[in-house]
Design an enzyme around this catalytic site. Structure first.
Site, PDB file in Angstrom:
ATOM      1  N   GLY A 110     -37.774   2.466  95.374  1.00 35.91           N
ATOM      2  CA  GLY A 110     -38.293   1.799  96.553  1.00 35.91           C
ATOM      3  C   GLY A 110     -38.476   2.657  97.783  1.00 35.91           C
ATOM      4  N   LYS A 157     -36.744  -1.940  79.124  1.00 37.86           N
ATOM      5  CA  LYS A 157     -36.558  -0.867  80.096  1.00 37.86           C
ATOM      6  C   LYS A 157     -35.099  -0.920  80.518  1.00 37.86           C
ATOM      7  CE  LYS A 157     -37.644   1.039  84.555  1.00 37.86           C
ATOM      8  NZ  LYS A 157     -37.948   0.707  85.960  1.00 37.86           N
ATOM      9  N   ASN A 209     -44.060   0.143  91.529  1.00 38.65           N
ATOM     10  CA  ASN A 209     -43.899  -1.254  91.932  1.00 38.65           C
ATOM     11  C   ASN A 209     -43.974  -1.380  93.449  1.00 38.65           C
ATOM     12  OD1 ASN A 209     -41.498  -3.913  91.075  1.00 38.65           O
ATOM     13  ND2 ASN A 209     -43.210  -3.924  92.468  1.00 38.65           N
ATOM     14  N   THR A 210     -42.981  -0.804  94.137  1.00 36.85           N
ATOM     15  CA  THR A 210     -42.909  -0.963  95.584  1.00 36.85           C
ATOM     16  C   THR A 210     -44.184  -0.503  96.282  1.00 36.85           C
ATOM     17  OG1 THR A 210     -40.504  -0.693  95.534  1.00 36.85           O
ATOM     18  CG2 THR A 210     -41.603  -0.347  97.652  1.00 36.85           C
ATOM     19  N   ALA A 268     -39.932   5.392  89.682  1.00 34.96           N
ATOM     20  CA  ALA A 268     -39.206   5.207  90.948  1.00 34.96           C
ATOM     21  C   ALA A 268     -39.576   6.259  91.987  1.00 34.96           C
ATOM     22  CB  ALA A 268     -37.695   5.200  90.748  1.00 34.96           C
TER      23      ALA A 268
END
Length: 257
Positions: free
Chosen positions: A158, A97, A206-207, A184
């Protein structure tokens, strides 16, 4: 759900997950398992790839998950390429990535350095999944040099703000001949569902999982959101209208004429 095909490799899940920010390795593993994901990203700067006993890597079942090293923290193409080469030399699959983010405040990807690094890595035999601005022109350039996907941001990394780049992502989806992975900024399962309803091939989060008190529960919710959005896209969303239209038209039985 229909399979996701990336570089001739088939995956049953269209949800990719990251491994950063979790309160513990246990929370991370729980989120991974409950997400149903088969691809997990790991920042090369956070692990010792040469050490199989690295505390993070020991918690990832390499037989179950494709470990996707990412070049997070790289500030230019040379640094990103160097990190990718290190991962391959240490025995990782030649998948990467690609992230080039010189701006420490907004962490926005550098389009010029990203394209430069992608060209080098593709020529060296890497399967490249580039994180990129939601720029349709750049997406076509990356596809032309041979990247396996394009990964436009929904919002800055994030932020959990959702699809702030929706209109541009729609153009990328329309024009792409390779999978489009929205990466994202997705902070809620509804954001993931929205991206999939638009026709995105996958999403990466993710976040949103690491920030919650219940990462496993949020991972299950995202899994359902991705599946629902994909099924809705395949079924075909109804046409939007400016005026109301009755779902149950009047019949002769109810008419006075």
């Amino acid at each position: 759900m229909d399979p996701l095909i990336i570089a001739d490799r088939s995956f049953t899940s269209r949800l990719m997950v990251g491994t950063g920010k979790f309160s513990s390795n246990t929370a991370m593993v729980d989120a991974m398992e409950h997400s149903g994901s088969e691809i997990v990203t790991v920042a090369l700067r956070r692990v010792d790839i040469d050490n199989p006993q690295d505390s993070l890597l020991t918690h990832i079942d390499r037989k179950r998950f494709l470990l996707l090293p990412n070049t997070s923290g790289a500030r230019d193409a040379d640094e990103a390429v160097r990190l990718a080469r290190m991962a391959r030399a240490a025995g990782c699959d030649p998948w990467v990535k690609l992230e080039v983010t010189p701006d420490p405040y907004y962490l926005l990807p550098d389009p010029i350095e990203t394209l430069k690094a992608a060209e080098i890595l593709v020529k060296e035999g890497f399967t490249v999944l580039p994180y990129m601005p939601a720029d349709p022109v750049l997406a076509k350039r990356l596809e032309e040099v041979g990247t396996a996907t394009v990964m436009p941001l929904g919002a800055p990394i994030g932020t959990n703000r959702g699809l702030r780049t929706r209109d541009l992502i729609a153009i990328i989806i329309e024009q792409a001949n390779i999978p489009v992975v929205v990466d994202a900024g997705l902070g809620a399962p509804s954001h993931a569902a929205e991206a999939m309803e638009m026709g995105a091939d996958a999403v990466l989060v993710n976040t949103a999982l690491a920030d919650t008190p219940d990462p496993a529960g949020m991972a299950r919710a995202f899994r359902k959101g991705v599946e629902a959005g994909r099924e809705a896209y395949l079924a075909g969303l109804g046409q939007q209208r400016d005026k109301a239209e009755a779902s149950s038209p009047l019949t002769g039985f109810l008419r006075n004429d």
